[in-house]
Design a protein around this motif. Sequence first.
Motif, PDB file in Angstrom:
ATOM      1  N   GLU A  96       8.115  11.898  17.955  1.00 57.71           N
ATOM      2  CA  GLU A  96       9.419  12.060  17.309  1.00 57.71           C
ATOM      3  C   GLU A  96       9.991  10.729  16.842  1.00 57.71           C
ATOM      4  O   GLU A  96      10.848  10.695  15.954  1.00 57.71           O
ATOM      5  N   ARG A  97       9.542   9.636  17.438  1.00 59.47           N
ATOM      6  CA  ARG A  97      10.050   8.318  17.035  1.00 59.47           C
ATOM      7  C   ARG A  97       9.533   7.908  15.661  1.00 59.47           C
ATOM      8  O   ARG A  97      10.106   7.035  15.014  1.00 59.47           O
ATOM      9  N   PHE A  98       8.451   8.516  15.229  1.00 60.76           N
ATOM     10  CA  PHE A  98       7.841   8.175  13.939  1.00 60.76           C
ATOM     11  C   PHE A  98       8.670   8.778  12.811  1.00 60.76           C
ATOM     12  O   PHE A  98       8.848   9.985  12.737  1.00 60.76           O
ATOM     13  N   GLN A  99       9.175   7.919  11.945  1.00 60.18           N
ATOM     14  CA  GLN A  99       9.974   8.360  10.806  1.00 60.18           C
ATOM     15  C   GLN A  99       9.094   8.399   9.561  1.00 60.18           C
ATOM     16  O   GLN A  99       8.683   7.362   9.059  1.00 60.18           O
ATOM     17  N   PRO A 100       8.771   9.579   9.036  1.00 56.97           N
ATOM     18  CA  PRO A 100       7.925   9.631   7.839  1.00 56.97           C
ATOM     19  C   PRO A 100       8.619   9.016   6.636  1.00 56.97           C
ATOM     20  O   PRO A 100       9.839   9.109   6.499  1.00 56.97           O
ATOM     21  N   ILE A 101       7.828   8.357   5.812  1.00 52.90           N
ATOM     22  CA  ILE A 101       8.332   7.804   4.557  1.00 52.90           C
ATOM     23  C   ILE A 101       7.694   8.597   3.430  1.00 52.90           C
ATOM     24  O   ILE A 101       6.475   8.554   3.246  1.00 52.90           O
ATOM     25  N   ALA A 102       8.494   9.355   2.709  1.00 52.27           N
ATOM     26  CA  ALA A 102       7.981  10.187   1.616  1.00 52.27           C
ATOM     27  C   ALA A 102       7.694   9.295   0.411  1.00 52.27           C
ATOM     28  O   ALA A 102       8.601   8.902  -0.320  1.00 52.27           O
TER      29      ALA A 102
ATOM     30  N   ASN B 284       0.790   3.183   1.961  1.00 53.29           N
ATOM     31  CA  ASN B 284       1.552   3.922   2.952  1.00 53.29           C
ATOM     32  C   ASN B 284       0.673   4.999   3.577  1.00 53.29           C
ATOM     33  O   ASN B 284      -0.399   5.323   3.056  1.00 53.29           O
ATOM     34  N   ALA B 285       1.116   5.536   4.697  1.00 57.12           N
ATOM     35  CA  ALA B 285       0.453   6.670   5.340  1.00 57.12           C
ATOM     36  C   ALA B 285       1.449   7.326   6.272  1.00 57.12           C
ATOM     37  O   ALA B 285       2.279   6.653   6.885  1.00 57.12           O
ATOM     38  N   ASN B 286       1.381   8.625   6.391  1.00 55.58           N
ATOM     39  CA  ASN B 286       2.246   9.352   7.314  1.00 55.58           C
ATOM     40  C   ASN B 286       1.464   9.957   8.473  1.00 55.58           C
ATOM     41  O   ASN B 286       1.888  10.942   9.076  1.00 55.58           O
ATOM     42  N   ASP B 287       0.292   9.339   8.762  1.00 54.25           N
ATOM     43  CA  ASP B 287      -0.484   9.761   9.924  1.00 54.25           C
ATOM     44  C   ASP B 287      -0.609   8.638  10.952  1.00 54.25           C
ATOM     45  O   ASP B 287      -1.421   8.708  11.871  1.00 54.25           O
ATOM     46  N   GLY B 288       0.190   7.571  10.754  1.00 54.99           N
ATOM     47  CA  GLY B 288       0.197   6.472  11.708  1.00 54.99           C
ATOM     48  C   GLY B 288      -0.808   5.376  11.435  1.00 54.99           C
ATOM     49  O   GLY B 288      -0.901   4.416  12.211  1.00 54.99           O
ATOM     50  N   THR B 289      -1.564   5.457  10.343  1.00 58.24           N
ATOM     51  CA  THR B 289      -2.602   4.458  10.067  1.00 58.24           C
ATOM     52  C   THR B 289      -2.107   3.287   9.224  1.00 58.24           C
ATOM     53  O   THR B 289      -2.845   2.336   9.021  1.00 58.24           O
ATOM     54  N   SER B 290      -0.865   3.326   8.743  1.00 55.34           N
ATOM     55  CA  SER B 290      -0.374   2.226   7.913  1.00 55.34           C
ATOM     56  C   SER B 290       1.139   2.236   7.856  1.00 55.34           C
ATOM     57  O   SER B 290       1.769   3.295   7.803  1.00 55.34           O
TER      58      SER B 290
ATOM     59  N   TYR C  88       4.497   1.072   5.561  1.00 52.90           N
ATOM     60  CA  TYR C  88       4.719   1.047   4.113  1.00 52.90           C
ATOM     61  C   TYR C  88       4.655  -0.418   3.688  1.00 52.90           C
ATOM     62  O   TYR C  88       5.490  -1.227   4.060  1.00 52.90           O
ATOM     63  N   ASP C  89       3.639  -0.774   2.927  1.00 61.33           N
ATOM     64  CA  ASP C  89       3.342  -2.166   2.605  1.00 61.33           C
ATOM     65  C   ASP C  89       3.450  -2.373   1.098  1.00 61.33           C
ATOM     66  O   ASP C  89       2.844  -1.641   0.306  1.00 61.33           O
TER      67      ASP C  89
ATOM     68  N   LYS D  70       6.500  -5.377   4.585  1.00 62.81           N
ATOM     69  CA  LYS D  70       6.137  -4.190   5.344  1.00 62.81           C
ATOM     70  C   LYS D  70       7.397  -3.487   5.829  1.00 62.81           C
ATOM     71  O   LYS D  70       8.295  -4.130   6.361  1.00 62.81           O
ATOM     72  N   VAL D  71       7.458  -2.185   5.621  1.00 57.92           N
ATOM     73  CA  VAL D  71       8.590  -1.369   6.056  1.00 57.92           C
ATOM     74  C   VAL D  71       8.103  -0.407   7.128  1.00 57.92           C
ATOM     75  O   VAL D  71       7.221   0.412   6.881  1.00 57.92           O
ATOM     76  N   ARG D  72       8.662  -0.529   8.319  1.00 58.45           N
ATOM     77  CA  ARG D  72       8.246   0.347   9.414  1.00 58.45           C
ATOM     78  C   ARG D  72       8.748   1.777   9.201  1.00 58.45           C
ATOM     79  O   ARG D  72       9.732   2.001   8.513  1.00 58.45           O
TER      80      ARG D  72
END
Length: 288
Positions: free
Chosen positions: A40-46, A106-112, A114-115, A140-142
């Motif tokens: 839940e701490r992971f904020q997806p970046i669309a 970017n990735a929304n599976d935790g592999t990257s 936003y760079d 880099k944007v977390r």
Amino acid sequence: MNSVYASTARFDIGRALSEDELRRLAPSIFATSAHESRSERFQPIATIEILRGLMEEGFMPVGAKQCNPRDDSKRDFTKHLIRLRRLDEDAKYSVGDTVCEILLKNANDGTSAYDIMAGLFRIRCMNSLVSHSSTIDSVKVRHSGDVGGKVIDGTYRVLKEAEKALVAPADWSGLTMDRDEKQIFAEAVHIARFGDSEGETNTRIKPSQLLSPRRSGDVSSDLWTVYNVCQENCLRGGLRAAFRDEHGRIRRTSSRAANGIDQDIKLNKALWVLSEKMAELKGLKAAA
């Protein structure tokens, strides 16, 4: 892996990719939620929402690709790379056959994260050159908090670095390398491309092969051309070697293309830094 070096990036027929084209090339760009493996701490970046905002600012997508994950459930969330460019007539964004670009990863599976990276794109060989600046490598944007404003602001910061990097085609073209310098350069590139974590190489491809131009227009000994020739040979692969096996039979091998997103970026940055250092050794001061 889809190619990020698309015909849409050319000067003569350059145009922005449509959303339908982007969806075919890299469907994970359109993910608006995180993969189920994230907490839940992971904020997806669309990415698509950020991309639409950048397009309103004049940055247009001209190339895109994504990784092929081993876990098929991550296909719509996996790591992707987009090349963005200003397609207006502003001359400050281009020099000769080289133009400023912004690269977004970017990735929304935790592999990257936003760079956002500075890049140059050389039309002649359809290569994207990731520049490594001494003042700002990338932004880099977390995956947490409000990211929209951070990405837009970071894009402009990185674009300024890409504009500074545009002095390289002119400055490095004026630096002639002798045979020994080219060989030393090729040996360093060879390790960057084929070396393991200890810097040891296990390939039949020789460093001198990296210096072989693929077109007549690249037959030159200036640093800019030598750099581009080595960079293209590293990324494109296809360098061939013949050898005899333990039974005396002739075998043939060829180098593979550097298709991985992270491998592409890491290799590009290494070659850029190497070229900057070579330019400094030959008396060229680094850009402020």
